[in-house]
Design a protein around this motif. Sequence first.
Motif, mmCIF file in Angstrom:
data_model
loop_
_atom_site.group_PDB
_atom_site.id
_atom_site.type_symbol
_atom_site.label_atom_id
_atom_site.label_comp_id
_atom_site.label_asym_id
_atom_site.label_seq_id
_atom_site.Cartn_x
_atom_site.Cartn_y
_atom_site.Cartn_z
ATOM 1 N N ALA A 232 19.345 -71.920 -13.622
ATOM 2 C CA ALA A 232 19.661 -73.349 -13.499
ATOM 3 C C ALA A 232 19.976 -73.709 -12.034
ATOM 4 O O ALA A 232 19.508 -74.737 -11.526
ATOM 5 C CB ALA A 232 20.831 -73.700 -14.405
ATOM 6 N N ARG B 218 17.821 -76.163 -9.584
ATOM 7 C CA ARG B 218 18.451 -77.295 -8.905
ATOM 8 C C ARG B 218 18.074 -77.287 -7.418
ATOM 9 O O ARG B 218 17.657 -78.304 -6.855
ATOM 10 C CB ARG B 218 19.965 -77.207 -9.044
ATOM 11 N N LEU C 132 23.580 -80.676 -12.011
ATOM 12 C CA LEU C 132 23.623 -79.571 -12.973
ATOM 13 C C LEU C 132 24.947 -79.613 -13.736
ATOM 14 O O LEU C 132 26.018 -79.703 -13.130
ATOM 15 C CB LEU C 132 23.499 -78.242 -12.204
#
Length: 329
Positions: free
Chosen positions: A117, A121, A135
Amino acid sequence: MISPVSPIPRSAHRQRPEATPYLDLTRAEWSALRDKTPLPLTAAEVERLRGLGDVIDLDEVRDIYLPLSRLLNLYVGATDGLRGALNTFLGEQGSQSGTPFVIGVAGSVAVGKSTVARLLRALLSRWPEHPRVELVTTDGFLLPTKELQERGLMSRKGFPESYDRRALTRFVADVKAGKGEVSAPVYSHLIYDIVPGERLTVRRPDILIVEGLNVLQPALPGQDGRTRVGLADYFDFSVYVDARTEDIERWYLNRFKRLRETAFQDPSSYFRRYTQVSEEESLDYARTMWRTVNRPNLVENIAPTRGRATLVLRKGPDHKVQRLSLRKL
Ligand SMILES: Nc1ncnc2c1ncn2[C@@H]1O[C@H](COP(=O)(O)OP(=O)(O)O)[C@@H](O)[C@H]1O
Ligand SMILES: CC(C)(COP(=O)(O)O)[C@@H](O)C(=O)NCCC(=O)O
Protein backbone atom coordinates in the motif's frame (compact mmCIF):
# COMPACT_ATOMS: atom_id res chain seq x y z
CA MET A 1 -15.36 -27.32 -50.65
CA ILE A 2 -16.46 -27.06 -47.08
CA SER A 3 -14.82 -29.71 -45.00
CA PRO A 4 -17.09 -31.62 -42.65
CA VAL A 5 -16.94 -30.34 -39.11
CA SER A 6 -15.74 -33.08 -36.86
CA PRO A 7 -17.79 -33.23 -33.70
CA ILE A 8 -15.89 -32.50 -30.49
CA PRO A 9 -15.57 -35.80 -28.62
CA ARG A 10 -17.56 -35.89 -25.37
CA SER A 11 -14.36 -36.39 -23.37
CA ALA A 12 -12.98 -33.06 -24.71
CA HIS A 13 -16.04 -31.25 -23.31
CA ARG A 14 -15.33 -32.73 -19.94
CA GLN A 15 -11.66 -31.73 -20.10
CA ARG A 16 -12.26 -28.11 -21.09
CA PRO A 17 -10.77 -25.95 -18.30
CA GLU A 18 -13.28 -24.15 -16.14
CA ALA A 19 -13.96 -20.60 -17.33
CA THR A 20 -12.18 -18.09 -15.12
CA PRO A 21 -12.46 -14.31 -15.06
CA TYR A 22 -8.71 -14.09 -14.41
CA LEU A 23 -5.71 -13.95 -16.69
CA ASP A 24 -2.77 -15.72 -15.03
CA LEU A 25 0.64 -14.23 -15.66
CA THR A 26 4.16 -15.19 -14.69
CA ARG A 27 6.45 -12.60 -13.16
CA ALA A 28 8.28 -12.23 -16.51
CA GLU A 29 5.05 -11.79 -18.50
CA TRP A 30 3.76 -9.18 -16.07
CA SER A 31 7.01 -7.21 -15.84
CA ALA A 32 7.10 -6.88 -19.65
CA LEU A 33 3.86 -4.84 -19.38
CA ARG A 34 5.68 -1.95 -17.71
CA ASP A 35 6.22 -0.37 -21.14
CA LYS A 36 8.12 2.91 -20.71
CA THR A 37 6.96 3.76 -17.20
CA PRO A 38 9.97 5.41 -15.53
CA LEU A 39 11.21 4.33 -12.11
CA PRO A 40 10.51 7.34 -9.91
CA LEU A 41 11.91 6.00 -6.59
CA THR A 42 15.45 5.63 -5.29
CA ALA A 43 16.71 2.61 -3.34
CA ALA A 44 16.70 4.76 -0.17
CA GLU A 45 13.04 5.70 -0.70
CA VAL A 46 12.08 2.04 -1.21
CA GLU A 47 13.97 1.15 1.98
CA ARG A 48 11.92 3.73 3.92
CA LEU A 49 8.63 2.28 2.63
CA ARG A 50 9.56 -1.32 3.46
CA GLY A 51 7.80 -2.97 6.42
CA LEU A 52 9.68 -4.90 9.09
CA GLY A 53 10.74 -8.30 7.68
CA ASP A 54 9.60 -7.49 4.16
CA VAL A 55 12.07 -7.99 1.33
CA ILE A 56 11.65 -5.44 -1.39
CA ASP A 57 14.23 -3.86 -3.64
CA LEU A 58 14.38 -1.79 -6.81
CA ASP A 59 14.12 -4.92 -9.01
CA GLU A 60 10.86 -5.86 -7.30
CA VAL A 61 9.57 -2.30 -7.70
CA ARG A 62 10.53 -2.26 -11.39
CA ASP A 63 9.17 -5.75 -12.23
CA ILE A 64 5.98 -5.80 -10.16
CA TYR A 65 4.91 -2.38 -8.93
CA LEU A 66 5.74 -0.21 -11.97
CA PRO A 67 3.48 -2.25 -14.29
CA LEU A 68 0.81 -2.00 -11.60
CA SER A 69 1.29 1.75 -11.35
CA ARG A 70 0.92 1.99 -15.15
CA LEU A 71 -2.22 -0.15 -15.14
CA LEU A 72 -3.75 1.92 -12.34
CA ASN A 73 -2.95 5.18 -14.14
CA LEU A 74 -4.84 3.82 -17.18
CA TYR A 75 -7.75 2.73 -14.96
CA VAL A 76 -7.96 6.16 -13.29
CA GLY A 77 -8.16 7.86 -16.73
CA ALA A 78 -10.81 5.41 -17.97
CA THR A 79 -12.85 5.76 -14.76
CA ASP A 80 -12.80 9.56 -15.17
CA GLY A 81 -14.16 9.04 -18.68
CA LEU A 82 -17.00 6.89 -17.33
CA ARG A 83 -17.75 9.51 -14.68
CA GLY A 84 -17.94 12.13 -17.47
CA ALA A 85 -20.41 9.92 -19.37
CA LEU A 86 -22.57 9.55 -16.25
CA ASN A 87 -22.50 13.30 -15.61
CA THR A 88 -23.54 13.99 -19.21
CA PHE A 89 -26.46 11.59 -18.75
CA LEU A 90 -27.50 13.01 -15.37
CA GLY A 91 -27.08 16.64 -16.36
CA GLU A 92 -27.70 19.08 -13.51
CA GLN A 93 -29.58 16.57 -11.37
CA GLY A 94 -27.04 14.27 -9.86
CA SER A 95 -23.72 15.00 -11.46
CA GLN A 96 -20.75 14.49 -9.21
CA SER A 97 -17.26 15.92 -9.31
CA GLY A 98 -14.11 15.31 -7.27
CA THR A 99 -14.80 11.59 -6.95
CA PRO A 100 -11.55 9.87 -5.98
CA PHE A 101 -10.44 6.55 -7.40
CA VAL A 102 -10.54 4.02 -4.52
CA ILE A 103 -8.15 1.06 -4.26
CA GLY A 104 -8.50 -1.74 -1.67
CA VAL A 105 -5.46 -3.75 -0.51
CA ALA A 106 -6.34 -7.03 1.28
CA GLY A 107 -4.49 -10.04 2.69
CA SER A 108 -3.44 -11.83 5.88
CA VAL A 109 -1.72 -10.38 8.93
CA ALA A 110 2.06 -10.28 8.18
CA VAL A 111 1.74 -10.84 4.42
CA GLY A 112 3.17 -7.38 3.70
CA LYS A 113 0.01 -5.46 2.72
CA SER A 114 1.25 -2.25 4.27
CA THR A 115 4.45 -2.25 2.17
CA VAL A 116 2.38 -2.81 -0.98
CA ALA A 117 0.00 0.00 0.00
CA ARG A 118 2.82 2.45 0.85
CA LEU A 119 4.66 1.64 -2.40
CA LEU A 120 1.49 2.18 -4.43
CA ARG A 121 0.94 5.48 -2.69
CA ALA A 122 4.49 6.65 -3.52
CA LEU A 123 4.36 5.44 -7.14
CA LEU A 124 0.86 6.70 -7.93
CA SER A 125 1.55 10.16 -6.50
CA ARG A 126 4.32 10.65 -9.10
CA TRP A 127 1.82 10.74 -11.98
CA PRO A 128 0.84 14.37 -12.82
CA GLU A 129 -2.80 13.30 -13.36
CA HIS A 130 -3.25 12.16 -9.73
CA PRO A 131 -0.62 13.56 -7.35
CA ARG A 132 -2.79 13.50 -4.20
CA VAL A 133 -2.90 9.93 -2.91
CA GLU A 134 -4.09 9.18 0.63
CA LEU A 135 -3.68 5.91 2.50
CA VAL A 136 -5.92 4.68 5.30
CA THR A 137 -5.48 1.42 7.21
CA THR A 138 -8.59 -0.26 8.56
CA ASP A 139 -7.06 -0.84 12.01
CA GLY A 140 -8.29 2.68 12.90
CA PHE A 141 -11.80 1.20 12.77
CA LEU A 142 -11.06 -1.62 15.22
CA LEU A 143 -13.25 -1.31 18.31
CA PRO A 144 -11.27 0.18 21.22
CA THR A 145 -9.79 -2.41 23.62
CA LYS A 146 -12.33 -1.55 26.33
CA GLU A 147 -15.19 -2.34 23.98
CA LEU A 148 -13.53 -5.50 22.64
CA GLN A 149 -13.15 -6.68 26.25
CA GLU A 150 -16.77 -5.87 27.11
CA ARG A 151 -17.97 -7.82 24.08
CA GLY A 152 -15.57 -10.76 24.73
CA LEU A 153 -13.78 -10.09 21.44
CA MET A 154 -10.15 -9.64 22.58
CA SER A 155 -9.17 -12.98 21.05
CA ARG A 156 -11.03 -12.09 17.85
CA LYS A 157 -8.96 -9.01 17.00
CA GLY A 158 -8.78 -8.66 13.22
CA PHE A 159 -11.95 -10.75 12.68
CA PRO A 160 -14.74 -8.86 10.86
CA GLU A 161 -16.77 -8.46 14.09
CA SER A 162 -13.86 -6.66 15.84
CA TYR A 163 -14.33 -3.59 13.58
CA ASP A 164 -16.89 -0.83 13.43
CA ARG A 165 -17.67 -1.77 9.84
CA ARG A 166 -20.45 0.77 9.45
CA ALA A 167 -18.10 3.62 10.37
CA LEU A 168 -15.44 2.28 7.98
CA THR A 169 -17.89 2.04 5.09
CA ARG A 170 -19.30 5.48 5.90
CA PHE A 171 -15.78 6.92 5.92
CA VAL A 172 -15.01 5.60 2.42
CA ALA A 173 -18.47 6.57 1.14
CA ASP A 174 -17.92 10.15 2.37
CA VAL A 175 -14.47 10.42 0.76
CA LYS A 176 -15.87 8.99 -2.46
CA ALA A 177 -18.79 11.44 -2.36
CA GLY A 178 -16.20 14.25 -2.51
CA LYS A 179 -16.72 15.64 1.04
CA GLY A 180 -14.17 18.34 1.80
CA GLU A 181 -12.76 16.78 4.97
CA VAL A 182 -13.31 13.27 6.29
CA SER A 183 -11.55 11.89 9.35
CA ALA A 184 -10.81 8.43 10.74
CA PRO A 185 -9.69 7.18 14.17
CA VAL A 186 -6.06 6.11 14.52
CA TYR A 187 -4.76 2.75 15.84
CA SER A 188 -1.39 2.28 17.52
CA HIS A 189 0.47 -1.05 17.44
CA LEU A 190 2.48 0.28 20.38
CA ILE A 191 -0.45 0.53 22.81
CA TYR A 192 -2.43 -2.14 20.89
CA ASP A 193 -5.44 0.15 20.96
CA ILE A 194 -7.14 3.13 19.33
CA VAL A 195 -5.33 6.36 20.25
CA PRO A 196 -7.81 8.49 22.22
CA GLY A 197 -8.56 11.82 20.52
CA GLU A 198 -6.30 11.24 17.50
CA ARG A 199 -7.78 11.45 13.98
CA LEU A 200 -6.45 11.10 10.46
CA THR A 201 -8.00 13.64 8.10
CA VAL A 202 -8.41 13.08 4.38
CA ARG A 203 -9.05 16.10 2.14
CA ARG A 204 -10.40 15.34 -1.32
CA PRO A 205 -7.62 13.08 -2.63
CA ASP A 206 -7.33 12.02 -6.27
CA ILE A 207 -6.82 8.44 -5.09
CA LEU A 208 -7.68 6.78 -1.77
CA ILE A 209 -5.98 3.49 -0.81
CA VAL A 210 -7.76 1.45 1.86
CA GLU A 211 -5.57 -1.29 3.33
CA GLY A 212 -6.67 -4.00 5.75
CA LEU A 213 -7.41 -7.64 6.44
CA ASN A 214 -11.11 -7.54 5.67
CA VAL A 215 -11.55 -4.88 3.01
CA LEU A 216 -13.03 -7.36 0.51
CA GLN A 217 -15.61 -8.80 2.93
CA PRO A 218 -19.13 -8.70 1.53
CA ALA A 219 -21.60 -6.34 3.21
CA LEU A 220 -23.59 -7.55 6.19
CA PRO A 221 -27.29 -7.97 5.52
CA GLY A 222 -29.41 -5.21 7.05
CA GLN A 223 -31.96 -5.95 9.79
CA ASP A 224 -34.68 -6.23 7.18
CA GLY A 225 -32.63 -8.93 5.45
CA ARG A 226 -31.76 -6.65 2.53
CA THR A 227 -28.11 -6.44 1.44
CA ARG A 228 -26.41 -3.18 2.31
CA VAL A 229 -23.77 -1.41 0.28
CA GLY A 230 -20.43 -2.76 1.51
CA LEU A 231 -16.96 -1.29 1.62
CA ALA A 232 -15.76 -3.17 -1.47
CA ASP A 233 -18.68 -1.74 -3.46
CA TYR A 234 -16.82 1.59 -3.37
CA PHE A 235 -13.60 0.14 -4.78
CA ASP A 236 -12.54 0.91 -8.35
CA PHE A 237 -9.69 -1.61 -8.08
CA SER A 238 -8.49 -4.09 -5.46
CA VAL A 239 -5.32 -6.04 -4.79
CA TYR A 240 -5.14 -9.26 -2.75
CA VAL A 241 -1.65 -10.05 -1.43
CA ASP A 242 -1.37 -13.82 -1.32
CA ALA A 243 1.23 -16.37 -0.16
CA ARG A 244 1.36 -19.89 1.27
CA THR A 245 0.02 -19.99 4.83
CA GLU A 246 3.25 -21.66 6.04
CA ASP A 247 5.33 -18.80 4.60
CA ILE A 248 3.10 -16.15 6.21
CA GLU A 249 3.38 -17.92 9.58
CA ARG A 250 7.18 -17.87 9.29
CA TRP A 251 7.12 -14.14 8.41
CA TYR A 252 4.81 -13.48 11.37
CA LEU A 253 7.10 -15.31 13.82
CA ASN A 254 10.28 -13.69 12.44
CA ARG A 255 8.66 -10.27 12.69
CA PHE A 256 7.62 -10.97 16.26
CA LYS A 257 11.26 -11.87 17.05
CA ARG A 258 12.48 -8.60 15.53
CA LEU A 259 9.76 -6.53 17.18
CA ARG A 260 10.82 -8.07 20.50
CA GLU A 261 14.29 -6.62 19.93
CA THR A 262 12.97 -3.21 18.83
CA ALA A 263 9.41 -1.84 19.27
CA PHE A 264 8.52 -4.06 22.25
CA GLN A 265 11.43 -2.56 24.24
CA ASP A 266 9.52 0.73 24.48
CA PRO A 267 8.21 1.04 28.07
CA SER A 268 4.73 1.93 26.74
CA SER A 269 4.56 -1.13 24.43
CA TYR A 270 1.65 -3.48 25.14
CA PHE A 271 4.05 -6.32 24.33
CA ARG A 272 6.83 -5.21 26.69
CA ARG A 273 6.21 -8.25 28.90
CA TYR A 274 7.60 -10.46 26.08
CA THR A 275 11.00 -8.77 26.41
CA GLN A 276 11.10 -9.87 30.07
CA VAL A 277 10.77 -13.60 29.30
CA SER A 278 13.00 -15.90 27.21
CA GLU A 279 12.83 -15.71 23.42
CA GLU A 280 11.39 -19.23 23.31
CA GLU A 281 8.62 -18.32 25.79
CA SER A 282 7.74 -15.19 23.81
CA LEU A 283 7.66 -17.22 20.58
CA ASP A 284 5.28 -19.68 22.22
CA TYR A 285 2.89 -16.76 22.69
CA ALA A 286 3.35 -15.65 19.04
CA ARG A 287 2.73 -19.23 17.83
CA THR A 288 -0.46 -19.38 19.91
CA MET A 289 -1.60 -16.02 18.47
CA TRP A 290 -0.97 -17.33 14.97
CA ARG A 291 -2.71 -20.67 15.59
CA THR A 292 -5.74 -19.33 17.46
CA VAL A 293 -6.33 -15.88 15.94
CA ASN A 294 -4.49 -14.94 12.75
CA ARG A 295 -4.51 -18.28 10.95
CA PRO A 296 -8.22 -19.01 11.56
CA ASN A 297 -9.03 -15.46 10.46
CA LEU A 298 -7.02 -15.99 7.27
CA VAL A 299 -8.69 -19.33 6.54
CA GLU A 300 -12.26 -18.43 7.52
CA ASN A 301 -12.56 -14.79 6.52
CA ILE A 302 -9.70 -13.36 4.50
CA ALA A 303 -8.70 -16.05 1.95
CA PRO A 304 -12.33 -16.58 0.83
CA THR A 305 -12.37 -12.94 -0.38
CA ARG A 306 -9.42 -13.45 -2.77
CA GLY A 307 -11.77 -14.21 -5.67
CA ARG A 308 -13.26 -10.71 -5.40
CA ALA A 309 -9.95 -8.91 -6.03
CA THR A 310 -9.11 -7.28 -9.35
CA LEU A 311 -5.49 -8.40 -9.00
CA VAL A 312 -3.95 -11.21 -6.93
CA LEU A 313 -0.22 -10.92 -6.19
CA ARG A 314 1.14 -14.34 -5.27
CA LYS A 315 4.38 -14.11 -3.25
CA GLY A 316 7.01 -16.85 -2.96
CA PRO A 317 8.81 -17.81 0.27
CA ASP A 318 11.24 -14.88 -0.19
CA HIS A 319 8.43 -12.26 -0.40
CA LYS A 320 9.06 -11.80 -4.13
CA VAL A 321 5.94 -11.90 -6.32
CA GLN A 322 6.05 -15.03 -8.50
CA ARG A 323 2.67 -15.09 -10.19
CA LEU A 324 -0.20 -12.66 -10.77
CA SER A 325 -3.86 -13.10 -11.64
CA LEU A 326 -5.59 -10.11 -13.24
CA ARG A 327 -9.33 -9.94 -13.67
CA LYS A 328 -10.17 -9.55 -17.32
CA LEU A 329 -13.90 -10.31 -17.30
N1 LIG B 1 3.03 -5.45 17.67
C1 LIG B 1 3.48 -4.59 16.77
N2 LIG B 1 4.25 -3.53 17.12
C2 LIG B 1 4.69 -2.65 16.19
N3 LIG B 1 4.44 -2.75 14.87
C3 LIG B 1 3.70 -3.80 14.46
C4 LIG B 1 3.17 -4.78 15.37
N4 LIG B 1 2.45 -5.69 14.64
C5 LIG B 1 2.52 -5.28 13.36
N5 LIG B 1 3.27 -4.17 13.23
C6 LIG B 1 3.53 -3.43 12.00
O1 LIG B 1 2.27 -3.00 11.51
C7 LIG B 1 2.18 -3.08 10.09
C8 LIG B 1 0.94 -3.83 9.67
O2 LIG B 1 1.06 -5.18 10.01
P1 LIG B 1 -0.02 -6.25 9.52
O3 LIG B 1 -1.39 -5.80 9.87
O4 LIG B 1 0.42 -7.60 10.01
O5 LIG B 1 0.02 -6.19 7.96
P2 LIG B 1 1.09 -6.51 6.87
O6 LIG B 1 2.23 -7.30 7.43
O7 LIG B 1 0.32 -7.30 5.85
O8 LIG B 1 1.53 -5.20 6.36
C9 LIG B 1 3.49 -3.72 9.64
O9 LIG B 1 4.31 -2.69 9.11
C10 LIG B 1 4.08 -4.31 10.90
O10 LIG B 1 5.50 -4.31 10.84
C1 LIG C 1 -4.20 -4.56 13.82
C2 LIG C 1 -4.51 -5.82 13.04
C3 LIG C 1 -5.87 -6.38 13.45
C4 LIG C 1 -4.52 -5.52 11.52
O1 LIG C 1 -5.37 -4.46 11.20
P1 LIG C 1 -5.81 -3.96 9.71
O2 LIG C 1 -5.23 -2.59 9.46
O3 LIG C 1 -5.35 -4.95 8.68
O4 LIG C 1 -7.31 -3.86 9.76
C5 LIG C 1 -3.41 -6.89 13.28
O5 LIG C 1 -2.17 -6.42 12.87
C6 LIG C 1 -3.34 -7.36 14.74
O6 LIG C 1 -2.77 -6.73 15.58
N1 LIG C 1 -3.97 -8.52 15.01
C7 LIG C 1 -4.15 -9.04 16.34
C8 LIG C 1 -3.44 -10.33 16.56
C9 LIG C 1 -1.94 -10.14 16.75
O7 LIG C 1 -1.53 -9.40 17.66
O8 LIG C 1 -1.18 -10.76 16.02
